[in-house]
Design a protein around this motif. Structure first.
Motif, PDB file in Angstrom:
ATOM      1  N   LEU A 111     -10.510 -26.296 -18.516  1.00  0.00           N
ATOM      2  CA  LEU A 111     -10.210 -26.493 -17.097  1.00  0.00           C
ATOM      3  C   LEU A 111      -9.728 -25.207 -16.445  1.00  0.00           C
ATOM      4  N   GLY A 112      -9.114 -24.323 -17.239  1.00  0.00           N
ATOM      5  CA  GLY A 112      -8.598 -23.075 -16.696  1.00  0.00           C
ATOM      6  C   GLY A 112      -8.245 -22.123 -17.813  1.00  0.00           C
ATOM      7  N   ALA A 113      -7.785 -20.936 -17.439  1.00  0.00           N
ATOM      8  CA  ALA A 113      -7.497 -19.918 -18.445  1.00  0.00           C
ATOM      9  C   ALA A 113      -6.386 -18.981 -17.986  1.00  0.00           C
ATOM     10  N   VAL A 114      -5.745 -18.378 -18.974  1.00  0.00           N
ATOM     11  CA  VAL A 114      -4.821 -17.269 -18.775  1.00  0.00           C
ATOM     12  C   VAL A 114      -5.501 -16.025 -19.333  1.00  0.00           C
ATOM     13  N   VAL A 115      -5.568 -14.961 -18.535  1.00  0.00           N
ATOM     14  CA  VAL A 115      -6.077 -13.682 -19.029  1.00  0.00           C
ATOM     15  C   VAL A 115      -4.887 -12.742 -19.177  1.00  0.00           C
ATOM     16  N   LEU A 116      -4.563 -12.405 -20.417  1.00  0.00           N
ATOM     17  CA  LEU A 116      -3.472 -11.472 -20.690  1.00  0.00           C
ATOM     18  C   LEU A 116      -3.968 -10.041 -20.552  1.00  0.00           C
ATOM     19  N   VAL A 117      -3.172  -9.214 -19.891  1.00  0.00           N
ATOM     20  CA  VAL A 117      -3.525  -7.804 -19.764  1.00  0.00           C
ATOM     21  C   VAL A 117      -2.344  -6.934 -20.189  1.00  0.00           C
ATOM     22  N   ASP A 118      -2.687  -5.758 -20.641  1.00  0.00           N
ATOM     23  CA  ASP A 118      -1.720  -4.745 -21.051  1.00  0.00           C
ATOM     24  C   ASP A 118      -1.933  -3.555 -20.120  1.00  0.00           C
ATOM     25  N   THR A 119      -0.918  -3.197 -19.336  1.00  0.00           N
ATOM     26  CA  THR A 119      -1.107  -2.126 -18.346  1.00  0.00           C
ATOM     27  C   THR A 119      -1.358  -0.769 -18.998  1.00  0.00           C
ATOM     28  N   ARG A 120      -1.097  -0.645 -20.301  1.00  0.00           N
ATOM     29  CA  ARG A 120      -1.437   0.595 -21.004  1.00  0.00           C
ATOM     30  C   ARG A 120      -2.937   0.696 -21.252  1.00  0.00           C
ATOM     31  N   ARG A 121      -3.621  -0.467 -21.221  1.00  0.00           N
ATOM     32  CA  ARG A 121      -5.053  -0.528 -21.551  1.00  0.00           C
ATOM     33  C   ARG A 121      -5.726  -1.593 -20.685  1.00  0.00           C
ATOM     34  N   VAL A 143       0.430 -10.322 -16.892  1.00  0.00           N
ATOM     35  CA  VAL A 143       0.690  -8.956 -17.345  1.00  0.00           C
ATOM     36  C   VAL A 143       1.757  -9.016 -18.426  1.00  0.00           C
ATOM     37  N   ASN A 144       1.339  -8.792 -19.671  1.00  0.00           N
ATOM     38  CA  ASN A 144       2.261  -8.843 -20.798  1.00  0.00           C
ATOM     39  C   ASN A 144       3.043  -7.530 -20.852  1.00  0.00           C
ATOM     40  N   VAL A 145       4.335  -7.604 -20.646  1.00  0.00           N
ATOM     41  CA  VAL A 145       5.161  -6.402 -20.527  1.00  0.00           C
ATOM     42  C   VAL A 145       5.615  -5.933 -21.906  1.00  0.00           C
ATOM     43  N   PHE A 146       5.080  -4.806 -22.345  1.00  0.00           N
ATOM     44  CA  PHE A 146       5.487  -4.179 -23.599  1.00  0.00           C
ATOM     45  C   PHE A 146       6.577  -3.151 -23.297  1.00  0.00           C
ATOM     46  N   PRO A 147       7.388  -2.767 -24.321  1.00  0.00           N
ATOM     47  CA  PRO A 147       8.499  -1.836 -24.078  1.00  0.00           C
ATOM     48  C   PRO A 147       8.091  -0.528 -23.400  1.00  0.00           C
ATOM     49  N   ASP A 148       6.890  -0.033 -23.717  1.00  0.00           N
ATOM     50  CA  ASP A 148       6.455   1.243 -23.134  1.00  0.00           C
ATOM     51  C   ASP A 148       5.377   1.059 -22.071  1.00  0.00           C
ATOM     52  N   SER A 149       5.271  -0.154 -21.522  1.00  0.00           N
ATOM     53  CA  SER A 149       4.248  -0.403 -20.501  1.00  0.00           C
ATOM     54  C   SER A 149       4.592   0.295 -19.195  1.00  0.00           C
ATOM     55  N   PRO A 150       3.637   0.989 -18.590  1.00  0.00           N
ATOM     56  CA  PRO A 150       3.881   1.546 -17.254  1.00  0.00           C
ATOM     57  C   PRO A 150       3.958   0.416 -16.235  1.00  0.00           C
TER      58      PRO A 150
END
Length: 202
Positions: A111-121, A143-150
């Motif tokens: 019915l729907g989706a989540v698209v996870l993104v990493d701002t580093r890539r 937007v999955n926030v990683f420790p070093d994500s811009p």
């Protein structure tokens, strides 16, 4: 939260018991799909992770995720009951290009989706977004926030991913159950808004 918008007018999910919905968790390689399914699932999730080996060095690009040691080779599966009215069945897709042939089968009935993104890539999630649009599956971008994500403004991310203005963008920590649950709630709200809009006279 009222989910009557998913049903025919005059009928609510209370009339028929809990509504089960299939939701995809998609995204590029290493964006946190398995982590999200694990963090939010009410049951022990089914995962199909295998150890990365030297044989995959030329095909699994580890730029920005050099410490990654395992990868999904088929799918992840979990489920979460958002409330007495709605049960979500979660299907996490493999992110590597060599496993994309599995996506068509996984998306059937979603019915729907989540698209996870990493701002580093960011580019690693282009294929997932293209697939949502091709199969006409409504989605939100998390937007999955990683420790070093811009950190980038939401509109810059929207422009970089070439997203429709109505596609929601939310931030999350895929390791955190509450944060992941909030992403799923945002998706359900998006689906409900689309359903309500479709019922309105034109």
């Amino acid at each position: 939260m009222d989910f009557a918008g998913f049903d025919h007018p005059g009928r609510t999910t209370r009339d028929r018991g809990p509504r089960s919905v299939k939701v995809m968790i998609a995204g590029g390689f290493g964006t946190g799909k398995t982590t999200m399914v694990r963090s939010v699932s009410d049951i022990k999730p089914l995962t199909t992770e295998e150890t990365l080996t030297e044989a995959s060095a030329d095909v699994d690009h580890l730029i920005g995720i050099a410490d990654k040691t395992r990868t999904t080779v088929s799918m992840d599966f979990g489920k979460i009951c958002l409330n007495d009215e709605l049960m979500l069945y979660l299907f996490g897709t493999p992110g590597q290009e060599r496993f994309w042939f599995l996506w068509n089968g996984l998306f059937k009935g979603a019915l729907g989706a989540v698209v996870l993104v990493d701002t580093r890539r960011l580019a690693s999630s282009f294929r997932a977004i293209e697939e949502m649009e091709r199969q006409d599956v409504p989605f939100v971008v998390a937007v999955n926030v990683f420790p070093d994500s811009p950190v980038h403004p939401v509109e810059e991310i929207r422009d970089a991913l070439d997203l429709d203005p109505h596609t929601p963008i939310v931030s999350c920590d895929a390791r955190d159950r509450r944060s992941s649950r909030d992403v799923l709630v945002a998706l359900i709200r998006h689906l409900q808004e689309r359903s309500t809009a479709a019922l309105e006279p034109r």
